[in-house]
Design a protein around this motif. Structure first.
Motif, PDB file in Angstrom:
ATOM      1  N   TYR A  33       1.185  -1.340  -0.099  1.00  0.00           N
ATOM      2  CA  TYR A  33      -0.241  -0.098   0.129  1.00  0.00           C
ATOM      3  C   TYR A  33       0.353   0.831   0.121  1.00  0.00           C
ATOM      4  CZ  TYR A  33      -3.253   3.634   1.339  1.00  0.00           C
ATOM      5  OH  TYR A  33      -4.360   4.619   1.676  1.00  0.00           O
ATOM      6  N   GLU A  34       1.799   0.868   0.566  1.00  0.00           N
ATOM      7  CA  GLU A  34       2.619   2.449   0.770  1.00  0.00           C
ATOM      8  C   GLU A  34       3.161   2.128  -0.517  1.00  0.00           C
ATOM      9  OE1 GLU A  34       5.906   4.537   4.193  1.00  0.00           O
ATOM     10  OE2 GLU A  34       5.939   2.242   4.371  1.00  0.00           O
ATOM     11  N   TYR A  35       4.045   1.271  -1.152  1.00  0.00           N
ATOM     12  CA  TYR A  35       4.660   1.553  -2.914  1.00  0.00           C
ATOM     13  C   TYR A  35       3.679   2.185  -3.533  1.00  0.00           C
ATOM     14  CZ  TYR A  35       7.207   0.091  -6.559  1.00  0.00           C
ATOM     15  OH  TYR A  35       7.177  -0.141  -7.845  1.00  0.00           O
ATOM     16  N   ALA A  36       2.172   1.422  -3.563  1.00  0.00           N
ATOM     17  CA  ALA A  36       1.402   2.023  -4.316  1.00  0.00           C
ATOM     18  C   ALA A  36       1.004   3.379  -4.006  1.00  0.00           C
ATOM     19  CB  ALA A  36       0.085   1.476  -4.701  1.00  0.00           C
ATOM     20  N   ILE A  37       0.801   4.478  -3.022  1.00  0.00           N
ATOM     21  CA  ILE A  37       0.222   5.466  -2.937  1.00  0.00           C
ATOM     22  C   ILE A  37       1.164   6.080  -3.325  1.00  0.00           C
ATOM     23  CG2 ILE A  37      -1.297   4.888  -1.285  1.00  0.00           C
ATOM     24  CD1 ILE A  37       0.031   6.341   1.161  1.00  0.00           C
ATOM     25  N   GLU A  38       2.694   5.926  -3.218  1.00  0.00           N
ATOM     26  CA  GLU A  38       3.808   6.242  -3.426  1.00  0.00           C
ATOM     27  C   GLU A  38       4.179   7.128  -4.279  1.00  0.00           C
ATOM     28  OE1 GLU A  38       6.584   8.296  -1.904  1.00  0.00           O
ATOM     29  OE2 GLU A  38       5.490   7.538   0.104  1.00  0.00           O
ATOM     30  N   THR A  71      -6.031  12.881  -1.610  1.00  0.00           N
ATOM     31  CA  THR A  71      -6.813  12.210  -0.764  1.00  0.00           C
ATOM     32  C   THR A  71      -7.346  11.335  -1.214  1.00  0.00           C
ATOM     33  OG1 THR A  71      -6.550  14.185   0.100  1.00  0.00           O
ATOM     34  CG2 THR A  71      -8.602  12.475   0.867  1.00  0.00           C
ATOM     35  N   ASN A  72      -8.154  11.058  -2.919  1.00  0.00           N
ATOM     36  CA  ASN A  72      -8.902  10.471  -3.169  1.00  0.00           C
ATOM     37  C   ASN A  72      -8.525   9.626  -3.396  1.00  0.00           C
ATOM     38  OD1 ASN A  72     -11.327  11.850  -2.211  1.00  0.00           O
ATOM     39  ND2 ASN A  72     -11.649  13.065  -5.141  1.00  0.00           N
ATOM     40  N   CYS A  73      -7.447   9.582  -4.243  1.00  0.00           N
ATOM     41  CA  CYS A  73      -5.922   8.625  -4.550  1.00  0.00           C
ATOM     42  C   CYS A  73      -6.085   8.032  -3.371  1.00  0.00           C
ATOM     43  CB  CYS A  73      -4.812   8.951  -5.532  1.00  0.00           C
ATOM     44  SG  CYS A  73      -3.696   7.763  -6.141  1.00  0.00           S
ATOM     45  N   THR A  74      -5.226   7.826  -2.213  1.00  0.00           N
ATOM     46  CA  THR A  74      -4.692   7.262  -0.755  1.00  0.00           C
ATOM     47  C   THR A  74      -6.051   6.375  -0.756  1.00  0.00           C
ATOM     48  OG1 THR A  74      -4.976   8.593   0.422  1.00  0.00           O
ATOM     49  CG2 THR A  74      -3.421   8.384  -0.630  1.00  0.00           C
ATOM     50  N   TYR A  75      -7.632   6.860  -1.010  1.00  0.00           N
ATOM     51  CA  TYR A  75      -8.552   6.207  -0.401  1.00  0.00           C
ATOM     52  C   TYR A  75      -9.123   5.032  -1.322  1.00  0.00           C
ATOM     53  CZ  TYR A  75     -13.108   4.916   0.000  1.00  0.00           C
ATOM     54  OH  TYR A  75     -14.694   4.090   0.312  1.00  0.00           O
ATOM     55  N   LEU A  76      -9.073   5.381  -2.550  1.00  0.00           N
ATOM     56  CA  LEU A  76      -9.335   4.358  -3.591  1.00  0.00           C
ATOM     57  C   LEU A  76      -8.476   2.982  -3.594  1.00  0.00           C
ATOM     58  CD1 LEU A  76     -10.052   7.107  -6.519  1.00  0.00           C
ATOM     59  CD2 LEU A  76     -11.979   5.287  -5.083  1.00  0.00           C
ATOM     60  N   ILE A  77      -6.940   3.228  -4.011  1.00  0.00           N
ATOM     61  CA  ILE A  77      -6.258   2.219  -3.397  1.00  0.00           C
ATOM     62  C   ILE A  77      -5.833   1.640  -2.598  1.00  0.00           C
ATOM     63  CG2 ILE A  77      -3.181   1.661  -3.076  1.00  0.00           C
ATOM     64  CD1 ILE A  77      -2.612   4.462  -5.053  1.00  0.00           C
ATOM     65  N   ALA A  78      -5.952   2.148  -1.030  1.00  0.00           N
ATOM     66  CA  ALA A  78      -6.576   2.053  -0.283  1.00  0.00           C
ATOM     67  C   ALA A  78      -7.732   0.330  -0.350  1.00  0.00           C
ATOM     68  CB  ALA A  78      -7.642   2.119   1.777  1.00  0.00           C
ATOM     69  N   PHE A  84      -7.248  -0.433   5.736  1.00  0.00           N
ATOM     70  CA  PHE A  84      -8.345   0.504   6.345  1.00  0.00           C
ATOM     71  C   PHE A  84      -7.780   1.912   5.921  1.00  0.00           C
ATOM     72  CE2 PHE A  84      -8.451  -3.223   8.994  1.00  0.00           C
ATOM     73  CZ  PHE A  84      -9.493  -2.992   8.976  1.00  0.00           C
ATOM     74  N   TRP A  85      -8.653   2.673   5.533  1.00  0.00           N
ATOM     75  CA  TRP A  85      -8.804   3.870   4.986  1.00  0.00           C
ATOM     76  C   TRP A  85      -9.566   4.973   5.850  1.00  0.00           C
ATOM     77  CZ3 TRP A  85     -10.658   8.791   3.881  1.00  0.00           C
ATOM     78  CH2 TRP A  85      -9.458   9.305   3.517  1.00  0.00           C
ATOM     79  N   PRO A  86      -8.699   5.698   6.913  1.00  0.00           N
ATOM     80  CA  PRO A  86      -7.503   6.379   7.212  1.00  0.00           C
ATOM     81  C   PRO A  86      -6.494   5.343   8.176  1.00  0.00           C
ATOM     82  CG  PRO A  86      -8.667   7.432   8.222  1.00  0.00           C
ATOM     83  CD  PRO A  86      -9.717   6.684   7.625  1.00  0.00           C
ATOM     84  N   ASN A  87      -5.723   5.184   7.664  1.00  0.00           N
ATOM     85  CA  ASN A  87      -4.427   4.156   8.539  1.00  0.00           C
ATOM     86  C   ASN A  87      -3.042   5.110   9.066  1.00  0.00           C
ATOM     87  OD1 ASN A  87      -2.856   3.627   6.481  1.00  0.00           O
ATOM     88  ND2 ASN A  87      -4.795   2.566   5.513  1.00  0.00           N
ATOM     89  N   ARG A  88      -2.453   4.436   9.315  1.00  0.00           N
ATOM     90  CA  ARG A  88      -0.787   4.588  10.152  1.00  0.00           C
ATOM     91  C   ARG A  88      -0.419   5.185   8.782  1.00  0.00           C
ATOM     92  NH1 ARG A  88       4.086   2.500  10.446  1.00  0.00           N
ATOM     93  NH2 ARG A  88       2.899   0.438   9.862  1.00  0.00           N
ATOM     94  N   LEU A  89      -0.322   4.576   7.689  1.00  0.00           N
ATOM     95  CA  LEU A  89       0.522   4.970   6.762  1.00  0.00           C
ATOM     96  C   LEU A  89       0.064   6.555   6.213  1.00  0.00           C
ATOM     97  CD1 LEU A  89       1.313   1.542   5.443  1.00  0.00           C
ATOM     98  CD2 LEU A  89       1.961   2.654   6.614  1.00  0.00           C
ATOM     99  N   VAL A  90      -1.245   6.717   5.809  1.00  0.00           N
ATOM    100  CA  VAL A  90      -2.124   7.271   5.206  1.00  0.00           C
ATOM    101  C   VAL A  90      -0.932   8.478   5.928  1.00  0.00           C
ATOM    102  CG1 VAL A  90      -4.028   8.501   4.892  1.00  0.00           C
ATOM    103  CG2 VAL A  90      -3.780   6.231   3.943  1.00  0.00           C
ATOM    104  N   ASP A  91      -1.729   8.307   7.819  1.00  0.00           N
ATOM    105  CA  ASP A  91      -1.152   9.628   7.991  1.00  0.00           C
ATOM    106  C   ASP A  91       0.031  10.305   8.392  1.00  0.00           C
ATOM    107  OD1 ASP A  91      -3.532   9.321   9.627  1.00  0.00           O
ATOM    108  OD2 ASP A  91      -3.528   8.629  11.259  1.00  0.00           O
ATOM    109  N   GLU A  92       1.146   9.075   7.806  1.00  0.00           N
ATOM    110  CA  GLU A  92       2.457   9.493   7.957  1.00  0.00           C
ATOM    111  C   GLU A  92       3.027   9.987   6.522  1.00  0.00           C
ATOM    112  OE1 GLU A  92       4.148   5.878   8.753  1.00  0.00           O
ATOM    113  OE2 GLU A  92       4.083   6.025  10.935  1.00  0.00           O
TER     114      GLU A  92
END
Length: 149
Positions: A33-38, A71-78, A84-92
């Motif tokens: 997930y972290e790789y995908a949002i990056e 924001t929407n991108c991180t949600y759709l990938i999750a 789960f969204w939001p999560n610790r990775l999204v916060d960081e």
């Protein structure tokens, strides 16, 4: 006697199974997930922010669209990765975004600047004139009362 402990034991096993499944899904989401949002979300956001002049980064009107898309991108990938969204990775992730792009912005989100002189001038001139007028009035009254006594 075995029948009395079986419901308690099965509840504990069920609880343990749920916790393990949840932690496995969270751990499975962390790296990918972290790789995908990056890769997907941050890449587009960087391009959008590079199109803006750096002086406009603190203007909410100019950044609301790219920020909303991020924001929407991180949600759709999750959602697609069943995380789960939001999560610790999204916060960081968003903390890093704010530290890089919005660290000089005020809390209100507006770019701070001085008001125009036509507005600022009266706020400077009026107190000075009132102070001079009050000083002249006190001096005039003190000279006038000396002559009466």
């Amino acid at each position: 006697m075995a029948s009395d402990t079986t419901p308690v034991f099965s509840k504990q096993v069920l609880l343990w199974l749920v916790l393990v499944c949840q932690s496995m899904s969270v751990m499975a989401c962390s790296g990918t997930y972290e790789y995908a949002i990056e890769e997907f979300c941050l890449g587009k956001f960087r391009l959008d922010m590079e199109e803006l002049d750096q002086h406009h980064w603190c203007s909410w009107e100019d950044t609301v669209e790219p920020y909303g898309e991020l924001t929407n991108c991180t949600y759709l990938i999750a959602l697609k990765m069943d995380c789960f969204w939001p999560n610790r990775l999204v916060d960081e992730f968003f903390i890093r975004i704010h530290k890089h792009y919005f660290h000089d912005c005020s809390l209100s989100g507006r770019l701070l600047r001085d008001p125009p002189n036509r507005i600022l001038g009266p706020f400077i001139v009026v107190p000075i004139l009132v102070t001079l007028l009050m000083t002249a009035l006190v001096v005039w009254r003190s000279k006038r009362s000396e002559g009466m006594v």
